[in-house]
Design a protein around this motif. Sequence first.
Motif, PDB file in Angstrom:
ATOM      1  N   UNK A  62       2.919  -0.401  -6.223  1.00 11.11           N
ATOM      2  CA  UNK A  62       4.184  -0.530  -5.490  1.00 11.11           C
ATOM      3  C   UNK A  62       4.590   0.820  -4.896  1.00 11.11           C
ATOM      4  N   UNK A  63       4.456   1.876  -5.675  1.00 12.49           N
ATOM      5  CA  UNK A  63       4.792   3.218  -5.192  1.00 12.49           C
ATOM      6  C   UNK A  63       3.791   3.683  -4.141  1.00 12.49           C
ATOM      7  N   UNK A  64       2.520   3.429  -4.373  1.00 14.75           N
ATOM      8  CA  UNK A  64       1.468   3.889  -3.461  1.00 14.75           C
ATOM      9  C   UNK A  64       1.569   3.214  -2.094  1.00 14.75           C
ATOM     10  N   UNK A  73      -6.439  -1.908   3.353  1.00 19.73           N
ATOM     11  CA  UNK A  73      -5.442  -1.558   4.358  1.00 19.73           C
ATOM     12  C   UNK A  73      -6.077  -0.954   5.603  1.00 19.73           C
ATOM     13  N   UNK A  74      -7.199  -0.260   5.443  1.00 24.29           N
ATOM     14  CA  UNK A  74      -7.906   0.263   6.614  1.00 24.29           C
ATOM     15  C   UNK A  74      -8.418  -0.887   7.474  1.00 24.29           C
ATOM     16  N   UNK A  75      -9.020  -1.890   6.835  1.00 22.97           N
ATOM     17  CA  UNK A  75      -9.519  -3.065   7.555  1.00 22.97           C
ATOM     18  C   UNK A  75      -8.356  -3.818   8.199  1.00 22.97           C
ATOM     19  N   UNK A  76      -7.273  -4.003   7.455  1.00 25.54           N
ATOM     20  CA  UNK A  76      -6.118  -4.741   7.976  1.00 25.54           C
ATOM     21  C   UNK A  76      -5.464  -4.011   9.147  1.00 25.54           C
ATOM     22  N   UNK A  77      -5.430  -2.688   9.102  1.00 25.13           N
ATOM     23  CA  UNK A  77      -4.841  -1.930  10.206  1.00 25.13           C
ATOM     24  C   UNK A  77      -5.659  -2.119  11.480  1.00 25.13           C
ATOM     25  N   UNK A  99      -7.238   2.932 -12.115  1.00 25.32           N
ATOM     26  CA  UNK A  99      -6.417   3.322 -10.968  1.00 25.32           C
ATOM     27  C   UNK A  99      -7.293   3.783  -9.808  1.00 25.32           C
ATOM     28  N   UNK A 100      -8.411   4.412 -10.115  1.00 27.96           N
ATOM     29  CA  UNK A 100      -9.330   4.863  -9.067  1.00 27.96           C
ATOM     30  C   UNK A 100      -9.869   3.659  -8.285  1.00 27.96           C
ATOM     31  N   UNK A 101     -10.290   2.601  -9.008  1.00 30.95           N
ATOM     32  CA  UNK A 101     -10.795   1.395  -8.341  1.00 30.95           C
ATOM     33  C   UNK A 101      -9.688   0.704  -7.547  1.00 30.95           C
ATOM     34  N   UNK A 102      -8.487   0.678  -8.118  1.00 30.35           N
ATOM     35  CA  UNK A 102      -7.357   0.045  -7.440  1.00 30.35           C
ATOM     36  C   UNK A 102      -7.041   0.790  -6.136  1.00 30.35           C
ATOM     37  N   UNK A 103      -7.030   2.119  -6.202  1.00 27.24           N
ATOM     38  CA  UNK A 103      -6.771   2.921  -4.996  1.00 27.24           C
ATOM     39  C   UNK A 103      -7.860   2.675  -3.956  1.00 27.24           C
ATOM     40  N   UNK A 104      -9.118   2.671  -4.375  1.00 29.62           N
ATOM     41  CA  UNK A 104     -10.225   2.424  -3.446  1.00 29.62           C
ATOM     42  C   UNK A 104     -10.093   1.051  -2.797  1.00 29.62           C
TER      43      UNK A 104
END
Length: 152
Positions: A18-20, A63-67, A52-57
């Motif tokens: 949520x914060x990220x 989000x890169x694909x969606x953008x 958290x590393x996997x979640x961030x990846x």
Amino acid sequence: MLMEDRFVSLKEASTWASNYLNKDIKISNISYLVQYGRIRKYGNNGEVLVSLKELKEYYDKTYKINQQKEENINWSLSFAEYSEAERTKHVHRIHPYKGKFIPQLVEYFLDSHTDSFKKEVYFKAGDIVLDPFCGSGTTLVQANELGIHAVE
């Protein structure tokens, strides 16, 4: 900046995400990612932990694909402003059915408005709409609300 790999609970992952992402990410959203193999589940004795590393990846990649796709999206059809209760109004909540349309989407195509995406009116009161697959009946109900006859 490299992120050290930490393993956190679903609740902590939801708060971090949520914060990220600067949007409300529920525990059920993180659980979905685990359940459908988007990120791995760690832990023992029934405790579910995620990396958290996997979640961030995952979020960075998604989000890169969606953008890249975002320029082709008609956001007026996302209905993101509606809560789950509003998206499944009245009879549409009788039973769960994963493949159903939200009523607002069906209403969008059946009603008499036009906008930059919907250039013409497809149906008017008294017309007949055919829903050969029917599913949970959303098209039938929305057509009825608009005075349009509907058959399955």
